[in-house]
Each structure stands twice: as C-alpha cells, then as structure tokens.
Motif scaffolding. Structure first.
Motif, PDB file in Angstrom:
ATOM      1  N   GLU A   1       0.801  -1.292   0.043  1.00 28.53           N
ATOM      2  CA  GLU A   1       0.086  -0.034   0.057  1.00 28.53           C
ATOM      3  C   GLU A   1       0.879   1.217  -0.015  1.00 28.53           C
ATOM      4  O   GLU A   1       0.623   2.181   0.847  1.00 28.53           O
ATOM      5  CB  GLU A   1      -0.952   0.003   1.332  1.00 28.53           C
ATOM      6  CG  GLU A   1      -2.009  -1.066   1.014  1.00 28.53           C
ATOM      7  CD  GLU A   1      -3.121  -0.931   2.054  1.00 28.53           C
ATOM      8  OE1 GLU A   1      -2.940  -0.280   3.217  1.00 28.53           O
ATOM      9  OE2 GLU A   1      -4.104  -1.408   1.870  1.00 28.53           O
ATOM     10  N   ARG A   2       1.876   1.202  -0.840  1.00 29.51           N
ATOM     11  CA  ARG A   2       2.604   2.459  -1.036  1.00 29.51           C
ATOM     12  C   ARG A   2       3.351   2.326  -2.331  1.00 29.51           C
ATOM     13  O   ARG A   2       3.393   1.205  -2.833  1.00 29.51           O
ATOM     14  CB  ARG A   2       3.742   2.766  -0.006  1.00 29.51           C
ATOM     15  CG  ARG A   2       5.102   1.489   0.256  1.00 29.51           C
ATOM     16  CD  ARG A   2       6.058   1.965   0.921  1.00 29.51           C
ATOM     17  NE  ARG A   2       7.143   1.250   0.739  1.00 29.51           N
ATOM     18  CZ  ARG A   2       7.520  -0.139   1.505  1.00 29.51           C
ATOM     19  NH1 ARG A   2       6.702  -0.598   2.443  1.00 29.51           N
ATOM     20  NH2 ARG A   2       8.650  -0.618   1.131  1.00 29.51           N
ATOM     21  N   THR A   3       4.297   3.285  -2.608  1.00 28.76           N
ATOM     22  CA  THR A   3       4.698   3.093  -4.087  1.00 28.76           C
ATOM     23  C   THR A   3       5.856   2.460  -4.211  1.00 28.76           C
ATOM     24  O   THR A   3       6.708   2.420  -3.229  1.00 28.76           O
ATOM     25  CB  THR A   3       5.105   4.567  -4.496  1.00 28.76           C
ATOM     26  OG1 THR A   3       3.896   5.601  -4.695  1.00 28.76           O
ATOM     27  CG2 THR A   3       5.685   4.757  -5.850  1.00 28.76           C
ATOM     28  N   ILE A   4       6.128   1.542  -5.083  1.00 27.30           N
ATOM     29  CA  ILE A   4       7.220   0.791  -5.320  1.00 27.30           C
ATOM     30  C   ILE A   4       7.954   0.711  -6.595  1.00 27.30           C
ATOM     31  O   ILE A   4       7.091   0.922  -7.630  1.00 27.30           O
ATOM     32  CB  ILE A   4       6.911  -0.819  -5.142  1.00 27.30           C
ATOM     33  CG1 ILE A   4       6.212  -1.147  -3.931  1.00 27.30           C
ATOM     34  CG2 ILE A   4       8.004  -1.741  -5.469  1.00 27.30           C
ATOM     35  CD1 ILE A   4       7.156  -1.041  -2.640  1.00 27.30           C
ATOM     36  N   SER A   5       9.133   1.170  -6.642  1.00 24.09           N
ATOM     37  CA  SER A   5      10.088   1.350  -7.996  1.00 24.09           C
ATOM     38  C   SER A   5      11.222   0.854  -7.853  1.00 24.09           C
ATOM     39  O   SER A   5      11.854   0.332  -6.704  1.00 24.09           O
ATOM     40  CB  SER A   5       9.854   2.825  -8.127  1.00 24.09           C
ATOM     41  OG  SER A   5      10.764   3.453  -7.292  1.00 24.09           O
ATOM     42  N   GLY A   6      11.664   0.578  -9.115  1.00 21.08           N
ATOM     43  CA  GLY A   6      13.176   0.168  -9.269  1.00 21.08           C
ATOM     44  C   GLY A   6      13.156  -1.517  -9.542  1.00 21.08           C
ATOM     45  O   GLY A   6      12.043  -2.100  -9.418  1.00 21.08           O
ATOM     46  N   ASP A   7      14.298  -1.943  -9.624  1.00 21.35           N
ATOM     47  CA  ASP A   7      14.455  -3.374  -9.455  1.00 21.35           C
ATOM     48  C   ASP A   7      13.999  -4.146  -8.170  1.00 21.35           C
ATOM     49  O   ASP A   7      13.949  -3.341  -7.177  1.00 21.35           O
ATOM     50  CB  ASP A   7      15.980  -3.570  -9.566  1.00 21.35           C
ATOM     51  CG  ASP A   7      16.349  -3.620 -11.157  1.00 21.35           C
ATOM     52  OD1 ASP A   7      15.401  -3.525 -12.211  1.00 21.35           O
ATOM     53  OD2 ASP A   7      17.617  -3.291 -11.561  1.00 21.35           O
ATOM     54  N   ILE A   8      13.611  -5.372  -8.427  1.00 24.54           N
ATOM     55  CA  ILE A   8      13.318  -6.151  -6.967  1.00 24.54           C
ATOM     56  C   ILE A   8      14.351  -7.074  -6.777  1.00 24.54           C
ATOM     57  O   ILE A   8      14.341  -7.417  -5.837  1.00 24.54           O
ATOM     58  CB  ILE A   8      11.685  -7.036  -7.342  1.00 24.54           C
ATOM     59  CG1 ILE A   8      10.705  -5.873  -7.838  1.00 24.54           C
ATOM     60  CG2 ILE A   8      11.504  -7.730  -6.283  1.00 24.54           C
ATOM     61  CD1 ILE A   8       9.727  -6.739  -8.465  1.00 24.54           C
TER      62      ILE A   8
END
Length: 340
Positions: free
Chosen positions: A157-164
């Motif tokens: 429930e928040r912004t996720i960005s970039g590689d995992i």
C-alpha cells in the motif's frame, strides 16, 4: 486500499467484467531456421537474434499462450546448440523452469546457469544473451515488470519502484519452486488448445496472480524481509479521507492544505499519518495516483494523443522529468507504452 487499486478497481464488479473480457492468444511454431526463430522470440521493443553454433542443424518447437497483455506462459523444446542475443532491453521478467537440457544466460555480473531441477529468474534487462544446449525443454513464465511492481504496491500500500532484485535461482524439487513449476505447467495445459481455462477467465487470472505472489513471497528478493513482517495496522480515517479526496480531484491543482482540510486534521497530523501508514508523503502519494492515471491513459491511447498531452492532463509540466519518473515507476519510457 492501494494506489493501484484506487486507479483500476471499483469493487468486485470491475474485476469480474475485466476477467470476462480477458483475451487469450496462442501461437505455436516449429522449424529449423534460426532467422524464423529470431522473429518468433522477438517483441516490437526487444528484437532477438538467433544463430546456430557452428552453423550446425537446429530444431525448435514453441507454444506460447498470452493471458491478456501482461502474462505469457510457454512450453518450448530445442535441438542443437543455439546462441541467442537480445538487441534491446526487454520490459518483462522471465522465469525458466527446465525439464531437460542445459542453458546459460549472460547476467549483469556473471553467467547464470539453467539446469533441470533448478529454475531461473531473469528480471527485465538482466540478461543480454543466452546459449541453449539441446535437447532442451523448459516451461517459461513471462510477466511485465510493471505488473510485478503493481502487485508489490498493492501488498505494501505504497509506491514501489526500481528493480526487485530476485535471486536468480529456484529449487524446483521441493517447496515453493515445485509448486511454481506445477502452477505454470497447469496454466499452459489449461490454456493451450482452447483448454478449459480459456472458458474460465477468473480462474486463469487467479492462477497468474498466484504465480506472481508465490515468486514475491517465496523467492529471495529485495523485499523478502519486509514481506515476512506482520501486516501493518489499517490506516486511520483521516488518511482514508485524504486519499478519497485526492482520488476525486486527481486532475485538479490541489494543495497540501486542501488535502488536510478535507481530512479534517492539521497538515502536521496528515503528514505523520501518511509517513506511518503509507510510508510516503501526501503529495508523493498524489503524484503516484497521477502517474498511474497517466500510465492508464497511455495504455488505452489510440496513438492520436501525444505524450505531452497525457502528461499535462495529469499535472506533469516538465516532460523530461515526467519521462524519467515514469521509467523509474513502470520500467519503460512513456513512448514505449504508447507503441504497444
């Protein structure tokens, strides 16, 4: 409720209608020509060049089934030694689940070996080439990187960005790896040849989601430790009111004070609430809502509207900054989404 679900879902009916209209596309290929195989494996944004090592004979048989636009499952068999070179970065994560034969992939730091009983996870842009040693057979799971990021966004429930940053290997002999192989193989069997899953879009969609959640929760990655923690306490009313206000006025020039007044709290209390329960700021959350809306518009565009029009509609006045943030969030440039 997550940022993505605010943008894309309006309750169970939306999901039901979406799954009812889900498209399935099956393509089957076989042959001995490396150039033909190059065309089969290429996508418009990521061409692939295939050659036979030493110009020796090769053969292939590939069956791909796409579930909507974001997930594809495959069953592929190869004979001979085949060299593969990706000529542009792809925007999909690929999971190989081999049953026979060996392969290795040119990773960012080292070669990644793929052998029976051990699956391989290649995040978007992580492998530029491969060598397959026939006889080779594997199931493949191809998932848009943006879809995986969207699932994480919903989970946290928040912004996720970039590689995992997935660990590239999975044990397929037991536990989650064995279940993943069974899931992908069941998906392919159930979808190919006008299989029964094509008549049950909800089941097909649920199995695709199950495979993605299994990867995120059971395969080591950057978020593994956080995913193992107890789920956070539900957000208080004033945070929910603020989110509802943002969603209703997403295209309007609203300020932090406007949001605080709608939530019936002070700016300081609002900021503390978003930090504690959304791990972000109110304005960053609004920015994410608008970015998701721009992404939706570009996906649904008929190519008559330009990127600048979409960006300005959702409040992004600096196109270079918009493109950079968009790529960070969705793993591709706005122009790549528009060309789909």
């Amino acid at each position: 409720m997550s940022v993505s679900s605010h943008i894309y879902n309006n309750g169970g009916l939306t999901r039901q209608l979406a799954t009812q209209s889900m498209s399935f596309r099956e393509t089957a290929h076989s042959g001995t020509n490396p150039d033909a195989l190059s065309e089969i494996l290429s996508t418009p944004n990521s061409p692939i060049k295939v050659v036979a090592e030493g110009n020796m004979p090769i053969a292939y048989r590939c069956n791909f089934v796409s579930v909507g636009e974001e997930v594809t499952v495959a069953d592929c068999t190869y004979e001979g030694t085949i060299l593969i070179r990706r000529e542009a970065i792809n925007d999909r994560m690929i999971v190989f689940l081999p049953m026979e034969g060996n392969a290795f992939f040119d990773g960012m730091r080292e070669q990644i070996y793929s052998v029976p009983a051990r699956g391989t996870i290649l995040e978007a842009g992580r492998a530029a080439g491969a060598r397959l040693f026939g006889p080779r057979r594997h199931f493949g799971l191809f998932v848009d990187q943006a879809k995986i990021t969207s699932h994480l966004t919903q989970m946290f429930e928040r912004t996720i960005s970039g590689d995992i940053d997935f660990h590239p290997h999975i044990d397929l002999t037991t536990g989650p790896g064995l279940v993943l192989q069974q899931l992908v193989s069941s998906l392919h069997r159930g979808l190919s040849g006008n299989g029964p899953l094509q008549r049950s879009p909800l089941a097909a969609s649920s199995l695709c989601d199950a495979a993605i959640y299994l990867l995120l929760e059971a395969c080591p990655n950057r978020y593994s430790n956080e995913l193992a923690l107890t789920a956070p306490t539900p957000a208080p009313r004033h945070v929910k009111w603020a989110i509802d206000f943002m969603q209703e006025r997403i295209a309007e020039p609203i300020s932090l004070n406007d949001i605080a007044m709608a939530a019936k709290v002070s700016v300081r209390t609002l900021q503390q609430g978003f930090r504690q329960f959304r791990n972000t700021t109110p304005m960053a959350y609004l920015q994410e809502l608008r970015m998701a809306a721009a992404h939706r518009d570009l996906l649904e565009s008929d190519a008559k509207q330009g990127i600048a029009d979409v960006a300005l509609r959702w409040g992004f006045t600096h196109l270079g900054r918009f493109a950079a943030e968009y790529r960070k969030r969705f793993g591709q440039l706005p122009s790549q989404t528009l060309k789909r």
